[in-house]
Design a protein around this motif. Structure first.
Motif, PDB file in Angstrom:
ATOM      1  N   GLU A 209       0.836  -1.190   0.000  1.00  0.00           N
ATOM      2  CA  GLU A 209       0.000   0.000   0.000  1.00  0.00           C
ATOM      3  C   GLU A 209       0.877   1.249   0.000  1.00  0.00           C
ATOM      4  OE1 GLU A 209      -3.020  -0.063   2.974  1.00  0.00           O
ATOM      5  OE2 GLU A 209      -3.670  -2.111   2.484  1.00  0.00           O
ATOM      6  N   GLU A 210       0.239   2.379  -0.149  1.00  0.00           N
ATOM      7  CA  GLU A 210       0.963   3.629  -0.355  1.00  0.00           C
ATOM      8  C   GLU A 210       1.641   4.152   0.902  1.00  0.00           C
ATOM      9  OE1 GLU A 210      -0.088   8.132  -1.971  1.00  0.00           O
ATOM     10  OE2 GLU A 210      -1.488   6.464  -2.300  1.00  0.00           O
ATOM     11  N   LEU A 211       1.028   3.933   2.079  1.00  0.00           N
ATOM     12  CA  LEU A 211       1.512   4.545   3.317  1.00  0.00           C
ATOM     13  C   LEU A 211       2.972   4.212   3.649  1.00  0.00           C
ATOM     14  CD1 LEU A 211       1.038   6.238   5.837  1.00  0.00           C
ATOM     15  CD2 LEU A 211       0.052   4.200   6.935  1.00  0.00           C
ATOM     16  N   PRO A 212       3.404   2.937   3.645  1.00  0.00           N
ATOM     17  CA  PRO A 212       4.811   2.662   3.975  1.00  0.00           C
ATOM     18  C   PRO A 212       5.790   3.361   3.035  1.00  0.00           C
ATOM     19  CG  PRO A 212       3.513   0.631   3.997  1.00  0.00           C
ATOM     20  CD  PRO A 212       2.646   1.687   3.411  1.00  0.00           C
ATOM     21  N   PHE A 213       5.426   3.479   1.767  1.00  0.00           N
ATOM     22  CA  PHE A 213       6.282   4.200   0.826  1.00  0.00           C
ATOM     23  C   PHE A 213       6.411   5.664   1.223  1.00  0.00           C
ATOM     24  CE2 PHE A 213       5.169   0.534  -1.741  1.00  0.00           C
ATOM     25  CZ  PHE A 213       6.317   0.275  -2.470  1.00  0.00           C
ATOM     26  N   ARG A 214       5.290   6.277   1.569  1.00  0.00           N
ATOM     27  CA  ARG A 214       5.311   7.690   1.947  1.00  0.00           C
ATOM     28  C   ARG A 214       6.195   7.918   3.177  1.00  0.00           C
ATOM     29  NH1 ARG A 214       3.526  11.060  -2.081  1.00  0.00           N
ATOM     30  NH2 ARG A 214       1.559  10.315  -2.971  1.00  0.00           N
ATOM     31  N   ILE A 215       6.090   7.007   4.143  1.00  0.00           N
ATOM     32  CA  ILE A 215       6.905   7.131   5.357  1.00  0.00           C
ATOM     33  C   ILE A 215       8.388   7.033   5.021  1.00  0.00           C
ATOM     34  CG2 ILE A 215       7.477   6.006   7.543  1.00  0.00           C
ATOM     35  CD1 ILE A 215       4.511   5.216   7.743  1.00  0.00           C
ATOM     36  N   LEU A 216       8.723   6.075   4.175  1.00  0.00           N
ATOM     37  CA  LEU A 216      10.128   5.921   3.775  1.00  0.00           C
ATOM     38  C   LEU A 216      10.628   7.123   2.982  1.00  0.00           C
ATOM     39  CD1 LEU A 216      10.824   2.210   2.743  1.00  0.00           C
ATOM     40  CD2 LEU A 216      12.175   3.634   4.276  1.00  0.00           C
ATOM     41  N   LEU A 217       9.814   7.583   2.047  1.00  0.00           N
ATOM     42  CA  LEU A 217      10.226   8.720   1.223  1.00  0.00           C
ATOM     43  C   LEU A 217      10.506   9.957   2.071  1.00  0.00           C
ATOM     44  CD1 LEU A 217       7.765   8.247  -1.768  1.00  0.00           C
ATOM     45  CD2 LEU A 217      10.255   8.051  -1.862  1.00  0.00           C
ATOM     46  N   LYS A 218       9.725  10.119   3.130  1.00  0.00           N
ATOM     47  CA  LYS A 218       9.954  11.262   4.022  1.00  0.00           C
ATOM     48  C   LYS A 218      11.167  11.021   4.916  1.00  0.00           C
ATOM     49  CE  LYS A 218       7.694  14.065   7.566  1.00  0.00           C
ATOM     50  NZ  LYS A 218       6.446  14.270   8.362  1.00  0.00           N
ATOM     51  N   PHE A 238       2.633   2.890  -8.265  1.00  0.00           N
ATOM     52  CA  PHE A 238       1.532   3.864  -8.175  1.00  0.00           C
ATOM     53  C   PHE A 238       1.769   4.964  -9.212  1.00  0.00           C
ATOM     54  CE2 PHE A 238       2.403   2.069  -3.978  1.00  0.00           C
ATOM     55  CZ  PHE A 238       1.168   1.522  -3.647  1.00  0.00           C
ATOM     56  N   PRO A 239       1.585   4.661 -10.497  1.00  0.00           N
ATOM     57  CA  PRO A 239       1.905   5.635 -11.551  1.00  0.00           C
ATOM     58  C   PRO A 239       1.060   6.903 -11.505  1.00  0.00           C
ATOM     59  CG  PRO A 239       0.744   3.733 -12.457  1.00  0.00           C
ATOM     60  CD  PRO A 239       1.074   3.383 -11.050  1.00  0.00           C
ATOM     61  N   ASP A 240      -0.112   6.837 -10.874  1.00  0.00           N
ATOM     62  CA  ASP A 240      -0.988   8.008 -10.823  1.00  0.00           C
ATOM     63  C   ASP A 240      -0.715   8.897  -9.617  1.00  0.00           C
ATOM     64  OD1 ASP A 240      -2.225   7.069 -13.116  1.00  0.00           O
ATOM     65  OD2 ASP A 240      -3.725   5.918 -11.987  1.00  0.00           O
ATOM     66  N   ARG A 241       0.206   8.490  -8.753  1.00  0.00           N
ATOM     67  CA  ARG A 241       0.493   9.264  -7.543  1.00  0.00           C
ATOM     68  C   ARG A 241       1.703  10.166  -7.757  1.00  0.00           C
ATOM     69  NH1 ARG A 241      -4.146   8.980  -4.811  1.00  0.00           N
ATOM     70  NH2 ARG A 241      -4.790   6.819  -4.453  1.00  0.00           N
TER      71      ARG A 241
END
Length: 254
Positions: A209-218, A238-241
């Motif tokens: 899902e998107e959340l773990p990626f967002r946490i890592l990216l930050k 997630f090409p649309d994000r």
């Protein structure tokens, strides 16, 4: 004067109806006064039992609603464990005399309550006891709650021990568990361990899902090489994000 005239009427029912029409519109501003008219009583369209339909400020029940869901014996055990947590000898005696006697649901309730109160050391002990019970079956939710509680308290070594136990029982964490453990390692100052969990997440049978990626990216902003790898994976999945990249000067990146 009008009330006196109506009170002398020979039709009692008409008396009552007319007085009601006169009284109700002014009952909010009405102040009792001396009068010779007999008091007929307050006429209301609501039942008399509904006289308190507003919140009068008094508590409606226990402030901690969870107390309704935890039995007296389980609550006693929670308090006892907290009392003896700094004395290993007394704690072991209390566990043998009280914890091991608990029924299944009470023991699980004790575990959940200790996690809620962030008594993660005690929660870990109770979890190990649960694992040794005859009725125990591998449950991903028991693991999940304990791992998240440990990660939030920055007990990452203990969290990873439970993580390994979970994987040995062929259980995969969900996206929330991955996110909290990744967040925990980033708070702990261990981006390499966070990346190991990230690689494990990509092997999970459930789609990421998107959340773990967002946490890592930050969290990986000070580590551009690792972040670019995660960013590339994120854009493929997630090409649309959209990924927000802050100005490099903020982090001293050249």
């Amino acid at each position: 004067m009008a009330l006196r005239a109506f009170s002398r009427s020979k039709i009692p029912f008409l008396n009552l109806m007319l007085i009601r029409e006169l009284i109700i519109p002014i009952e909010l501003s009405y102040k009792p006064m001396k009068t010779s008219v007999p008091i007929l009583g307050v006429i209301s369209s609501k039942p008399i039992l509904d006289f308190r339909s507003y919140h009068d400020g008094r508590p409606r029940g226990p402030l901690w609603r969870g107390k309704k869901l935890i039995g007296k014996e389980a609550l006693f055990v929670v308090l006892g464990l907290k009392r003896f947590k700094d004395d290993e000898e007394k704690l072991d005696k209390f566990i043998k005399s009280h914890v091991l006697r608990l029924l299944k649901m009470d023991m699980v309730t004790v575990l959940i309550e200790l996690q809620r109160q962030e008594e993660v050391g005690l929660a870990l002990k109770v979890f190990r006891i649960i694992q040794k019970q005859d009725w125990y079956k591998p449950d991903v939710y028991l693991y999940k709650d304990l791992i998240i509680a440990l990660a939030k308290c920055k007990k990452m070594d203990d969290a990873m021990q439970i993580w390994e136990s979970m994987r040995k029982e062929d259980l995969f964490p969900d996206s929330q568990t991955y996110a909290e453990v990744i967040r925990g390692f980033l708070r702990y100052g261990s981006p390499a361990d966070a990346m190991n969990i990230y690689e494990d997440m990509k092997k999970s049978p459930d789609p990421p899902e998107e959340l773990p990626f967002r946490i890592l990216l930050k969290g990986l902003l000070p580590h551009p090489l690792l972040r670019n790898k995660v960013k590339q994976d994120f854009e493929e999945m997630f090409p649309d994000r959209h990924v927000y990249d802050p100005p490099e000067e903020i982090f001293g990146i050249r």
